[in-house]
Scaffold this active site. Structure first.
Site, PDB file in Angstrom:
ATOM      1  N   ILE A   1       0.805  -1.103   0.216  1.00 58.71           N
ATOM      2  CA  ILE A   1       0.049   0.098  -0.170  1.00 58.71           C
ATOM      3  C   ILE A   1       0.695   1.162  -0.023  1.00 58.71           C
ATOM      4  O   ILE A   1       0.302   2.209  -0.759  1.00 58.71           O
ATOM      5  CB  ILE A   1      -1.013   0.111   1.178  1.00 58.71           C
ATOM      6  CG1 ILE A   1      -1.937  -1.167   1.172  1.00 58.71           C
ATOM      7  CG2 ILE A   1      -1.560   1.278   1.573  1.00 58.71           C
ATOM      8  CD1 ILE A   1      -2.869  -1.348   2.298  1.00 58.71           C
TER       9      ILE A   1
ATOM     10  N   ARG B   1      13.202   0.036   5.694  1.00 56.70           N
ATOM     11  CA  ARG B   1      14.138  -0.751   6.145  1.00 56.70           C
ATOM     12  C   ARG B   1      15.236  -1.102   5.079  1.00 56.70           C
ATOM     13  O   ARG B   1      16.218  -1.213   4.934  1.00 56.70           O
ATOM     14  CB  ARG B   1      13.840  -1.753   7.007  1.00 56.70           C
ATOM     15  CG  ARG B   1      13.092  -1.645   8.516  1.00 56.70           C
ATOM     16  CD  ARG B   1      13.081  -2.825   9.344  1.00 56.70           C
ATOM     17  NE  ARG B   1      12.324  -3.743   8.432  1.00 56.70           N
ATOM     18  CZ  ARG B   1      11.846  -5.049   8.976  1.00 56.70           C
ATOM     19  NH1 ARG B   1      12.527  -5.106  10.142  1.00 56.70           N
ATOM     20  NH2 ARG B   1      11.163  -5.892   8.262  1.00 56.70           N
TER      21      ARG B   1
ATOM     22  N   ASP C   1      15.285   1.825  10.388  1.00 59.29           N
ATOM     23  CA  ASP C   1      14.483   0.923  11.031  1.00 59.29           C
ATOM     24  C   ASP C   1      13.712   1.602  12.106  1.00 59.29           C
ATOM     25  O   ASP C   1      14.045   2.010  12.981  1.00 59.29           O
ATOM     26  CB  ASP C   1      15.371  -0.097  11.962  1.00 59.29           C
ATOM     27  CG  ASP C   1      14.383  -1.130  12.723  1.00 59.29           C
ATOM     28  OD1 ASP C   1      13.199  -1.063  12.737  1.00 59.29           O
ATOM     29  OD2 ASP C   1      15.220  -1.951  13.315  1.00 59.29           O
TER      30      ASP C   1
ATOM     31  N   ASN D   1       2.524   5.060   7.302  1.00 56.61           N
ATOM     32  CA  ASN D   1       1.977   3.891   6.666  1.00 56.61           C
ATOM     33  C   ASN D   1       2.710   2.644   7.075  1.00 56.61           C
ATOM     34  O   ASN D   1       1.863   1.651   7.118  1.00 56.61           O
ATOM     35  CB  ASN D   1       2.102   3.904   4.978  1.00 56.61           C
ATOM     36  CG  ASN D   1       2.109   2.455   4.282  1.00 56.61           C
ATOM     37  OD1 ASN D   1       0.966   2.334   4.280  1.00 56.61           O
ATOM     38  ND2 ASN D   1       3.293   1.884   4.120  1.00 56.61           N
TER      39      ASN D   1
ATOM     40  N   TYR E   1      -2.818  -5.889  18.109  1.00 53.36           N
ATOM     41  CA  TYR E   1      -2.808  -5.209  16.835  1.00 53.36           C
ATOM     42  C   TYR E   1      -4.103  -4.533  16.610  1.00 53.36           C
ATOM     43  O   TYR E   1      -3.761  -3.460  16.242  1.00 53.36           O
ATOM     44  CB  TYR E   1      -2.704  -6.457  15.533  1.00 53.36           C
ATOM     45  CG  TYR E   1      -2.880  -5.725  14.274  1.00 53.36           C
ATOM     46  CD1 TYR E   1      -2.102  -4.935  13.633  1.00 53.36           C
ATOM     47  CD2 TYR E   1      -4.197  -5.830  13.584  1.00 53.36           C
ATOM     48  CE1 TYR E   1      -2.107  -4.261  12.358  1.00 53.36           C
ATOM     49  CE2 TYR E   1      -4.347  -5.401  12.422  1.00 53.36           C
ATOM     50  CZ  TYR E   1      -3.510  -4.733  11.800  1.00 53.36           C
ATOM     51  OH  TYR E   1      -3.793  -4.073  10.465  1.00 53.36           O
TER      52      TYR E   1
ATOM     53  N   LYS F   1      -4.362  -0.223  16.259  1.00 52.90           N
ATOM     54  CA  LYS F   1      -4.931   0.524  15.156  1.00 52.90           C
ATOM     55  C   LYS F   1      -6.187   1.353  15.849  1.00 52.90           C
ATOM     56  O   LYS F   1      -6.498   2.265  14.977  1.00 52.90           O
ATOM     57  CB  LYS F   1      -5.506  -0.554  14.028  1.00 52.90           C
ATOM     58  CG  LYS F   1      -4.267  -1.247  13.214  1.00 52.90           C
ATOM     59  CD  LYS F   1      -3.609  -0.331  12.716  1.00 52.90           C
ATOM     60  CE  LYS F   1      -2.415  -0.918  11.921  1.00 52.90           C
ATOM     61  NZ  LYS F   1      -1.708   0.118  10.959  1.00 52.90           N
TER      62      LYS F   1
END
Length: 280
Positions: free
Chosen positions: A23, A43, A69, A96, A162, A166
Site C-alpha cells: 500500500i 528498512r 528501522d 503507513n 494489533y 489500530k
C-alpha cells in the site's frame, strides 16, 4: 542512509513510511502522479532504490530515500534531522509503516509485540509530533495515518494487540482532526479491510474467517481512496462498501455484540503467531 534521485524543485513533498512496497508504494504512485515529490522511508535500501527508480522514471518526480528501522526509538529524531538538514519541507506525512502479529496473545513473542507497538503507535506518534509544528506554522499540511477497519472494534481476539494499536491510530487521528480545525492542517485515517498484500500469507491471517469470507480490495484501490480522502480533508475513509458496513457495525451499541461477531470472524483452525511488516 539517504539517496537523492534528483534535484529539488518547488513542488509539494510527501513523506511516506513503508513506501517501498504494498500500500505504501501505491500511495507513492498516487502522490507522484499528482505532482508531488517524494520521500520514501523503509528498512530495505534495495527495495527503496528500486521503488525510487520506478517512481522517478514514471512520474519525473524527485525521490529521496532513507533506509531506517522505525522500531529503533533513536531513529525517529534522526530521520527528522536528516530530512530537515537536507532542506526537505514535508507537506504531506503518510504514516503507513506497520506490523501485524496474529495469534493468541499468551503464546506470542514478546519482542514482536513490543516492536509492533513501537512501530504502529510510537513511531507514528513521534513522526506526527515532529513534522506537525512546521505544517501549522506554514498554515497548510496533510497527515495520512494508515489504520484498519478493525480499529472500529473495541477489541479483537487472536490479534488483540494489533487491533488495539489500530484503535489508537483511529482515536489519535480523530482527536487531532478536531484539535487542528482552522490551522490549515488536515489529518486523515485510512482504514482498509482485507487487502491483497503479502500480509495475508506471511502473517498466517489467511486462515481467519475475516480474510476467507470478506472480499479483498487491491492496494491500488486502497491508495486511491486514501489519497482522495487526504486531499479532501476527510477525517476517516474506509475503502469498499462491505468494509464500510463492517466499520459501522463495529461502533453500534451494544459493542459487546460487535466484539463477539469480530471474534467469530477472527477465529482460525490454527494456533500461530507470526510477524510481518505490513501497510494496514
Amino acid at each position: 542512509m539517504t539517496t537523492k534521485v534528483m534535484k529539488r524543485d518547488s513542488r509539494p513533498t510527501a513523506l511516506i513510511t513503508g513506501g517501498s512496497k504494498g500500500i505504501g508504494l501505491e500511495l507513492a504512485n498516487q502522490f507522484g502522479q499528482h505532482g508531488h515529490d517524494l520521500v520514501l522511508v523503509a528498512r530495505s535500501d534495495r527495495d527503496l532504490k528500486r521503488a525510487a527508480t520506478q517512481l522517478h522514471t514514471e512520474y519525473g518526480c524527485r525521490v529521496d530515500v532513507f533506509s531506517v528501522d522505525l522500531t529503533a526509538i533513536d531513529a525517529l529524531a534522526e530521520l527528522y534531522r536528516q530530512v530537515t538538514d537536507n532542506g526537505i519541507q514535508v507537506d504531506v506525512l503518510v504514516n503507513n509503516a506497520g506490523t501485524g502479529d496474529v495469534g493468541p496473545f499468551a503464546v506470542s513473542d514478546i519482542n514482536r509485540q513490543l516492536d509492533m507497538l513501537q512501530l504502529n503507535i510510537v513511531s507514528l506518534t513521534a513522526l506526527t509530533r515532529l513534522f506537525l509544528p512546521g505544517m501549522i506554522e506554514r498554515g497548510s499540511g496533510r497527515i495520512l495515518n494508515i489504520a484498519s477497519v478493525v480499529a472500529y472494534f473495541a477489541g479483537g481476539s487472536n490479534w488483540a494487540s494489533y487491533v488495539a494499536s489500530k484503535h489508537y491510530v483511529l482515536a489519535l487521528t480523530r482527536g487531532l482532526a478536531k484539535e487542528l480545525v482552522g490551522t490549515g492542517v488536515n489529518v486523515t485515517a485510512l482504514c482498509p479491510g482485507p487487502t491483497a498484500t503479502a500480509f495475508v500469507n506471511q502473517a498466517g491471517a489467511g486462515v481467519m474467517r475475516i480474510y476467507r469470507w470478506l472480499p479483498k480490495v487491491t492496494p491500488s484501490e486502497v491508495a486511491r481512496a486514501g489519497y482522495r480522502a487526504a486531499m479532501a480533508g476527510q477525517t476517516t475513509v474506509v475503502p469498499g462498501l462491505l468494509n464500510k458496513l463492517f466499520a459501522f457495525l463495529g461502533e453500534l451499541p451494544p459493542r459487546s455484540i460487535a466484539q463477539w461477531v469480530f471474534g467469530f470472524l477472527s477465529r482460525s483452525p490454527l494456533v500461530t503467531t507470526t510477524d510481518t511488516r505490513k501497510a494496514s
